[in-house]
Design a protein around this motif. Structure first.
Motif, mmCIF file in Angstrom:
data_model
loop_
_atom_site.group_PDB
_atom_site.id
_atom_site.type_symbol
_atom_site.label_atom_id
_atom_site.label_comp_id
_atom_site.label_asym_id
_atom_site.label_seq_id
_atom_site.Cartn_x
_atom_site.Cartn_y
_atom_site.Cartn_z
ATOM 1 N N SER A 44 0.838 -1.208 0.000
ATOM 2 C CA SER A 44 0.000 0.000 0.000
ATOM 3 C C SER A 44 0.869 1.253 0.000
ATOM 4 O O SER A 44 0.620 2.199 -0.752
ATOM 5 N N ARG A 48 1.240 4.099 -2.965
ATOM 6 C CA ARG A 48 1.049 5.548 -2.787
ATOM 7 C C ARG A 48 2.280 6.311 -3.270
ATOM 8 O O ARG A 48 2.167 7.305 -4.004
ATOM 9 N N THR A 108 -5.121 2.205 -0.711
ATOM 10 C CA THR A 108 -5.994 2.679 0.372
ATOM 11 C C THR A 108 -6.238 1.614 1.431
ATOM 12 O O THR A 108 -6.803 1.911 2.475
#
Length: 148
Positions: A44, A48, A108
């Motif tokens: 994750s 990002r 997310t």
């Protein structure tokens, strides 16, 4: 001036290839070997971080290749440069249609919010990414060949 553009473009594309190769064959295998929570958190975070940088890098690489193709249209190797540009366009289209939607979901997720099939989705992303890496490596090889 054209020589500087050619070298600069090849270096920028080469560095991008190196990052994407590293993601496919170093970083993700390391993350996949970690326990589920750590693996998912790492992916994750990577989604990002690289999701913010890589679109700019891809578009910049494509723009540089386009400028090279136009500026060097009367020089040896232009066909190779145009083909490399077409491969980079394919990689961008593939990214937008296949990889970005998965990445946008995965970046997310937390251990509490990830879906049950999160590993399956990450494996799907990995498979698409392997294909993209092959495409951008081919583009890089063509640019290097155009320099020779």
């Amino acid at each position: 001036m054209l020589n500087a553009l050619q070298v600069f473009t090849t270096v920028i594309v080469g560095l991008m290839v190196g990052v994407e190769f590293s993601v496919a064959f170093v970083i993700n295998p390391i993350l996949n070997a970690l326990p589920d929570d750590s693996s998912q958190r790492g992916r994750s975070h990577g989604g990002r971080m690289l999701g913010a940088v890589m679109p700019v890098w891809y578009i910049t690489s494509l723009a540089l290749v386009a400028v090279w193709a136009i500026a060097g249209r009367d020089h040896h190797g232009t066909g190779l440069v145009v083909t490399a540009g077409a491969l980079l366009i394919l990689s961008v289209i593939m990214s937008i249609l296949l990889l970005v939607p998965i990445n946008n979901q995965g970046k997310t997720w937390t251990p509490d919010t990830r879906p049950d099939d999160w590993k399956k989705q990450m494996n799907r992303w990995d498979r698409f990414h392997y294909v993209r890496v092959v495409i951008i490596i081919a583009a890089f090889v063509l640019l290097v060949a155009a320099l020779a």
